[in-house]
Design a protein around this motif. Structure first.
Motif, PDB file in Angstrom:
ATOM      1  N   SER A 141      85.527 131.522  88.123  1.00 17.25           N
ATOM      2  CA  SER A 141      86.805 131.891  87.529  1.00 17.25           C
ATOM      3  C   SER A 141      87.029 131.167  86.209  1.00 17.25           C
ATOM      4  O   SER A 141      86.518 130.073  85.988  1.00 17.25           O
ATOM      5  CB  SER A 141      87.933 131.546  88.501  1.00 17.25           C
ATOM      6  N   VAL A 196      80.017 129.341  81.700  1.00 15.39           N
ATOM      7  CA  VAL A 196      80.567 128.011  81.428  1.00 15.39           C
ATOM      8  C   VAL A 196      82.065 128.026  81.719  1.00 15.39           C
ATOM      9  O   VAL A 196      82.784 128.914  81.262  1.00 15.39           O
ATOM     10  CB  VAL A 196      80.366 127.621  79.953  1.00 15.39           C
ATOM     11  N   ARG A 197      82.499 127.067  82.524  1.00 21.45           N
ATOM     12  CA  ARG A 197      83.933 126.933  82.758  1.00 21.45           C
ATOM     13  C   ARG A 197      84.341 125.472  82.635  1.00 21.45           C
ATOM     14  O   ARG A 197      83.512 124.571  82.736  1.00 21.45           O
ATOM     15  CB  ARG A 197      84.343 127.517  84.114  1.00 21.45           C
ATOM     16  N   ILE A 217      86.282 122.005  83.723  1.00 23.69           N
ATOM     17  CA  ILE A 217      86.835 121.281  84.861  1.00 23.69           C
ATOM     18  C   ILE A 217      87.624 120.086  84.330  1.00 23.69           C
ATOM     19  O   ILE A 217      87.586 119.805  83.127  1.00 23.69           O
ATOM     20  CB  ILE A 217      85.744 120.847  85.877  1.00 23.69           C
ATOM     21  N   PHE A 218      88.319 119.398  85.222  1.00 27.23           N
ATOM     22  CA  PHE A 218      89.166 118.270  84.809  1.00 27.23           C
ATOM     23  C   PHE A 218      90.045 118.650  83.617  1.00 27.23           C
ATOM     24  O   PHE A 218      90.094 117.944  82.615  1.00 27.23           O
ATOM     25  CB  PHE A 218      88.316 117.025  84.527  1.00 27.23           C
ATOM     26  N   GLN A 219      90.708 119.782  83.729  1.00 26.84           N
ATOM     27  CA  GLN A 219      91.704 120.206  82.739  1.00 26.84           C
ATOM     28  C   GLN A 219      91.167 120.241  81.323  1.00 26.84           C
ATOM     29  O   GLN A 219      91.841 119.824  80.393  1.00 26.84           O
ATOM     30  CB  GLN A 219      92.916 119.283  82.811  1.00 26.84           C
ATOM     31  N   GLY A 220      89.945 120.716  81.172  1.00 28.99           N
ATOM     32  CA  GLY A 220      89.400 120.915  79.841  1.00 28.99           C
ATOM     33  C   GLY A 220      88.654 119.720  79.281  1.00 28.99           C
ATOM     34  O   GLY A 220      88.121 119.783  78.184  1.00 28.99           O
ATOM     35  N   LYS A 221      88.602 118.620  80.050  1.00 28.86           N
ATOM     36  CA  LYS A 221      87.918 117.434  79.524  1.00 28.86           C
ATOM     37  C   LYS A 221      86.404 117.560  79.654  1.00 28.86           C
ATOM     38  O   LYS A 221      85.658 116.941  78.908  1.00 28.86           O
ATOM     39  CB  LYS A 221      88.383 116.176  80.263  1.00 28.86           C
ATOM     40  N   ILE A 222      85.946 118.328  80.657  1.00 22.89           N
ATOM     41  CA  ILE A 222      84.512 118.456  80.925  1.00 22.89           C
ATOM     42  C   ILE A 222      84.193 119.937  81.122  1.00 22.89           C
ATOM     43  O   ILE A 222      85.016 120.687  81.628  1.00 22.89           O
ATOM     44  CB  ILE A 222      84.136 117.634  82.192  1.00 22.89           C
ATOM     45  N   ASP A 223      82.996 120.362  80.696  1.00 22.81           N
ATOM     46  CA  ASP A 223      82.533 121.726  80.939  1.00 22.81           C
ATOM     47  C   ASP A 223      81.500 121.726  82.052  1.00 22.81           C
ATOM     48  O   ASP A 223      80.824 120.720  82.274  1.00 22.81           O
ATOM     49  CB  ASP A 223      81.868 122.300  79.684  1.00 22.81           C
ATOM     50  N   ALA A 224      81.355 122.842  82.736  1.00 27.64           N
ATOM     51  CA  ALA A 224      80.359 122.956  83.797  1.00 27.64           C
ATOM     52  C   ALA A 224      79.631 124.290  83.683  1.00 27.64           C
ATOM     53  O   ALA A 224      80.232 125.311  83.357  1.00 27.64           O
ATOM     54  CB  ALA A 224      81.036 122.840  85.159  1.00 27.64           C
ATOM     55  N   ASP A 225      78.327 124.267  83.931  1.00 33.20           N
ATOM     56  CA  ASP A 225      77.481 125.471  83.901  1.00 33.20           C
ATOM     57  C   ASP A 225      77.307 126.026  85.303  1.00 33.20           C
ATOM     58  O   ASP A 225      77.001 125.276  86.238  1.00 33.20           O
ATOM     59  CB  ASP A 225      76.081 125.103  83.388  1.00 33.20           C
ATOM     60  N   GLN A 284      96.724 126.585  79.232  1.00 33.44           N
ATOM     61  CA  GLN A 284      97.978 127.338  79.371  1.00 33.44           C
ATOM     62  C   GLN A 284      98.976 126.931  78.289  1.00 33.44           C
ATOM     63  O   GLN A 284      99.886 127.675  77.987  1.00 33.44           O
ATOM     64  CB  GLN A 284      98.616 127.133  80.748  1.00 33.44           C
ATOM     65  N   HIS A 344      89.756 111.743  73.906  1.00 31.05           N
ATOM     66  CA  HIS A 344      89.080 112.918  74.470  1.00 31.05           C
ATOM     67  C   HIS A 344      90.045 114.032  74.848  1.00 31.05           C
ATOM     68  O   HIS A 344      89.633 115.039  75.421  1.00 31.05           O
ATOM     69  CB  HIS A 344      88.250 112.524  75.691  1.00 31.05           C
TER      70      HIS A 344
END
Ligand SMILES: Cc1cc2nc3c(=O)[nH]c(=O)nc-3n(C[C@H](O)[C@H](O)[C@H](O)COP(=O)(O)OP(=O)(O)OC[C@H]3O[C@@H](n4cnc5c(N)ncnc54)[C@H](O)[C@@H]3O)c2cc1C
Lengths: 326, 262
Positions: free
Chosen positions: A118, A133-134, A136-144, A277, A296
Motif C-alpha cells: 500500500s 518502494v513505500r 515507513i516510519f512516517q517518511g523517514k525510511i524507505d522500504a523495497d 498527508q 532528517h
C-alpha cells in the motif's frame, strides 16, 4: 478476453477522482516495462460517460454498473472486484491510495488471498521484475518490496507519486461490461449521507503568506509566539492536524489531505515533520521554509530553505530579524 | 457491549532511528516504546462507549514482553482485561499473518465490536483493520471519527478527503478503524493505576490460538520485504544551522531579497 494490469478507478456521482489518472500513468509505465496490457475498471451507477472518458491510453475499460455499487461500500466493491478477478485473472491490480482505497484494498487482498503493497511512492525495475518502494516510519525510511507468485498482486500508489499530466493518450480502448452477478452480492453497511465538516470561515487557498504550526509547538501557550511571527510577516496562521485536533487552532486552518490545500508564495512550516498527508496540502507553495530540530525530518525534502534548530530559539530571532528589514 | 481494541506498541514518535547492518529493520534495543497513536484513540472510543452503554473493553496486543508496559497503561485507563499474543519467538511484518493471529484471538472472545487504530506509525501499512474484518467476516469501515449506537447497530462518522465526512450505518458485530484526533485522550488516575495491578493479562501462545508455526512464517509469504534505506533527497534545500540570531538574519535576507516573498 482477459486482463493483465487492472487499474481500479474511483468516482463519486459520476465524477472521476483525479488520483485515478495517476494510477493509470503508473499502470502505463508498468505496462511498458512488463509488456502487459492495461485495463481500467469503473464501478458505480450512471457511469457510462465516465467509462467513455477513461478509454484513453488503455486497452479496455471494464464497467460494473449497479445500485449495489452506487454508493461506495467496502462490501460492494470487494465482492464485485473479486468476481472480476476470478474471471479475468489480472496479474496486477493498481489503485491510487485515496481514503476510499485505504478502506477496501486490503480487505480485497485478504478476500483474494493475495498480497497488497500500500501507499507506494514508486517502483523501479530489477531486471524483469518491479520493485515497489513505500515509506515507513512516517517518511523517514524507505522500504523495497517485491512479489513472488503470479498474482493477482495488489499495489496502491501514494497520491502525487505519479503525475496525471504525463498520461500517454496514444491508444483508445473500448468499454466492456464486466458481467458481475450483482444478485449474489450482499452489502451490510449503509451509507446515510455525505456532508462538509466545519463551515470554512477562512479560505487559506487565497493567502499570500502562511505560517504553519506543527506538534513541535508542544503547548497551546506557545501559540502566542506563532501569532507574533505571522503578524510580522503579514501571514495567515495555519497548522498540521494534531494542532487542530487538540483545538489549539480552529479546524478550518488545517492544511493537508483532510483539510485545506494551499499555494501561498511563502509557506513557513514550524515544528512540522512533513507527513505525506500534510505535504499534499502545501507542496505547490512558492517558497517553502522549514524550521525543525530533526535534520532528517521529511519536510526538508520539499523545502527551499531549511533551518535545523530549536524553534523556541529560532522563531524569536526570526521575528526580530524580519522586523528589522521589513 | 463487549469491545476488543487491538493495540500495537511502536517506537516513540521522535525516535532517532538507526538501520541494522543487514538493512532489514532498525536497531530496536536503543528505542523507547509507546502505544501507537491511533490505537490510543481506538481505546478512548471503546472506553467512552462502555461508559455510556455498559459492557467490557478487552485490549489485544501482539509483541514481545515489552508490550506489557503499554498494556498496563490501557488497564490503568479503564480497560477490563488484556490478551497478549507473546511473539518473543516469532516476529512477522506481514500484515496478513499478523491479522491471522489477531483474528484467532478475537474469535475466541466473540465481541460485539472490534476497534483498531487506522495505521501503525512504524510500518504505516494501514491494513490490519480491513484484513481482520475480512478474516472475521465482519462489516467494517475506517477513518472513523465518531461512533453512536443506533437501532440494532451503530452509526459512525467517517472522514473523507478535504474536510468532508460521511455517515455510515453498520449492523453489529462490526469492526472499525479509528482515526487519530477523534476524541480527547484521558490520563490514567492513581486509582486506575492501583486497580490495574489486579487486572488479568492473559498470555496467548500459537498453540492457544490453534495455529502452527509454518502458518505464521513470513518467509512463505508471496510479498517480500527486501531492504530498508534512508531515502535520497530529491530537492536540495538550502540549510541553515548554527547561531539562531545569525541564521535568522540570513533567512530573513534570503526571503526578502532572493525569494522576494515580502
Ligand atoms: C487519513 C489521514 C489523514 C490525515 N490528514 C492530515 C491533514 O490533513 N493534515 C495534516 O497535517 N496531517 C494529517 N494527517 C496526520 C499526518 O499523518 C501526521 O501525523 C501529521 O501531519 C503530523 O503533524 P506534525 O508534523 O505537526 O507532528 P509530528 O509528526 O509529531 O512532527 C513534529 C515535528 O516537530 C519537530 N520538533 C519538535 N520539537 C521541536 C522544537 N523545539 N524545535 C523545532 N522542531 C521541533 C520534530 O522534530 C518533528 O519533526 C493525516 C493522517 C491520516 C492517516
Amino acid at each position: 478476453m482477459s486482463v493483465d494490469i487492472l487499474v481500479v478507478a474511483e468516482q463519486r456521482d459520476g465524477v472521476l477522482n483525479r488520483a485515478t489518472l495517476e494510477a493509470v500513468v503508473a499502470g502505463q509505465g508498468l505496462s511498458k516495462d512488463l509488456g502487459l496490457d492495461l485495463s481500467v475498471l469503473v464501478l458505480g451507477k450512471n457511469i457510462g460517460d465516465l467509462a467513455n472518458d477513461l478509454c484513453v491510453g488503455v486497452k479496455e475499460v471494464l464497467i460494473a454498473e449497479h445500485e449495489k455499487v452506487g454508493d461506495y461500500t467496502a462490501d460492494g466493491y470487494c465482492a464485485a472486484i473479486k468476481q472480476i478477478v476470478a474471471k479475468e485473472a489480472p496479474k496486477y491490480i493498481l489503485f491510487s491510495h485515496t481514503y476510499m482505497v485505504r478502506d477496501y484494498s486490503s480487505k480485497l487482498a485478504a478476500a483474494l488471498n493475495r498480497q497488497l503493497v500500500s501507499d507506494c511512492v514508486g517502483y523501479k525495475m530489477d531486471g524483469e521484475s518491479p520493485v515497489f518502494v513505500r515509506q515507513i516510519f512516517q517518511g523517514k525510511i524507505d522500504a523495497d518490496f517485491t512479489f513472488s507468485g503470479d498474482g493477482a498482486n495488489l499495489v496502491s500508489f501514494q497520491v502525487g507519486a505519479f503525475n496525471a499530466d504525463n498520461l500517454d493518450s496514444g491508444t483508445s480502448g473500448e468499454v466492456r461490461d464486466a458481467g458481475v452477478a450483482f444478485d449474489e452480492i450482499e452489502v451490510r453497511t449503509k451509507v446515510l449521507d455525505i456532508f462538509e465538516g466545519v463551515k470554512q470561515e477562512v479560505d487559506l487557498s487565497k493567502a499570500e503568506r502562511i505560517v504553519s504550526v506543527g506538534r513541535g509547538i508542544k503547548k497551546p501557550e506557545n501559540m502566542d509566539l506563532m501569532n507574533e511571527l505571522a503578524a510580522v510577516l503579514d501571514a495567515e496562521l495555519a497548522a498540521s492536524r494534531p494542532v487542530c485536533d487538540d483545538g489549539w487552532l480552529p479546524l478550518d486552518r488545517q492544511v493537508g489531505s483532510s483539510g485545506q490545500t494551499v499555494t501561498p508564495s511563502l509557506y513557513l512550516a514550524v515544528g512540522i515533520s512533513g507527513a505525506i498527508q500534510h505535504i499534499v496540502g502545501m507542496k505547490n507553495s512558492g517558497t517553502i521554509v522549514a524550521i525543525n530540530k530533526d535534520p532528517h525530518a521529511p519536510i526538508f525534502d520539499i523545502a527551499d530553505y531549511g533551518v535545523v534548530g530549536d524553534l523556541f530559539e529560532v522563531v524569536p530571532a526570526l521575528i526580530a530579524a524580519v522586523k528589522e528589514i521589513r | 457491549m463487549k469491545i476488543i481494541v487491538c493495540m500495537k506498541q511502536v517506537p516513540v514518535q521522535d525516535s532517532l532511528l538507526k538501520i541494522t547492518d543487514d538493512n532489514t529493520w532498525v536497531h530496536e534495543d536503543e528505542l523507547n516504546w509507546e502505544i501507537n497513536e491511533s490505537d490510543n484513540y481506538a481505546m478512548e472510543a471503546a472506553l467512552r462507549l462502555k461508559e455510556e452503554h455498559g459492557g467490557e473493553v478487552v485490549l489485544l496486543s501482539m509483541g514481545p514482553d515489552r508490550v506489557k508496559e503499554s498494556i498496563k497503561q490501557g488497564l490503568a485507563k479503564g480497560v477490563e482485561r488484556a490478551l497478549h499474543i507473546n511473539n518473543e519467538d516469532f516476529t512477522t511484518r506481514d500484515p496478513f499473518i499478523n491479522a491471522k493471529l489477531l483474528a484467532a484471538a478475537i474469535k475466541q472472545e466473540s465481541p460485539d465490536l472490534v476497534l483498531t487504530g487506522l495505521q501503525a506509525d512504524d510500518t504505516g501499512f494501514g491494513q490490519t483493520g480491513p484484513i481482520l474484518a475480512e478474516y472475521l467476516g465482519l462489516p467494517h469501515t475506517s477513518i472513523v471519527m465518531e461512533i453512536e449506537k443506533s437501532n440494532g447497530g451503530i452509526k459512525v462518522k467517517r472522514e473523507l478527503e478535504g474536510g468532508w465526512f460521511q455517515s455510515v450505518e453498520l449492523p453489529l458485530p462490526a469492526l472499525l478503524s479509528i482515526q487519530s484526533g477523534s476524541n480527547q485522550l484521558r490520563y490514567a488516575t492513581i486509582k486506575g493505576i492501583m486497580m490495574a495491578k489486579k487486572k488479568e493479562i492473559k498470555s496467548l501462545t500459537l498453540a492457544d490460538l490453534g495455529l502452527a508455526e509454518d502458518e505464521v512464517d513470513d518467509s512463505n509469504s508471496s510479498l517480500n520485504f527486501n531492504r530498508i534505506f534512508i531515502p535520497e533527497k530529491t530537492k536540495k534545500a538550502e540549510i541553515f544551522e548554527g547561531d539562531p540570531k545569525e541564521i535568522a538574519a540570513k533567512l530573513a535576507d534570503k526571503l526578502k531579497n532572493e525569494a522576494k516573498v515580502f
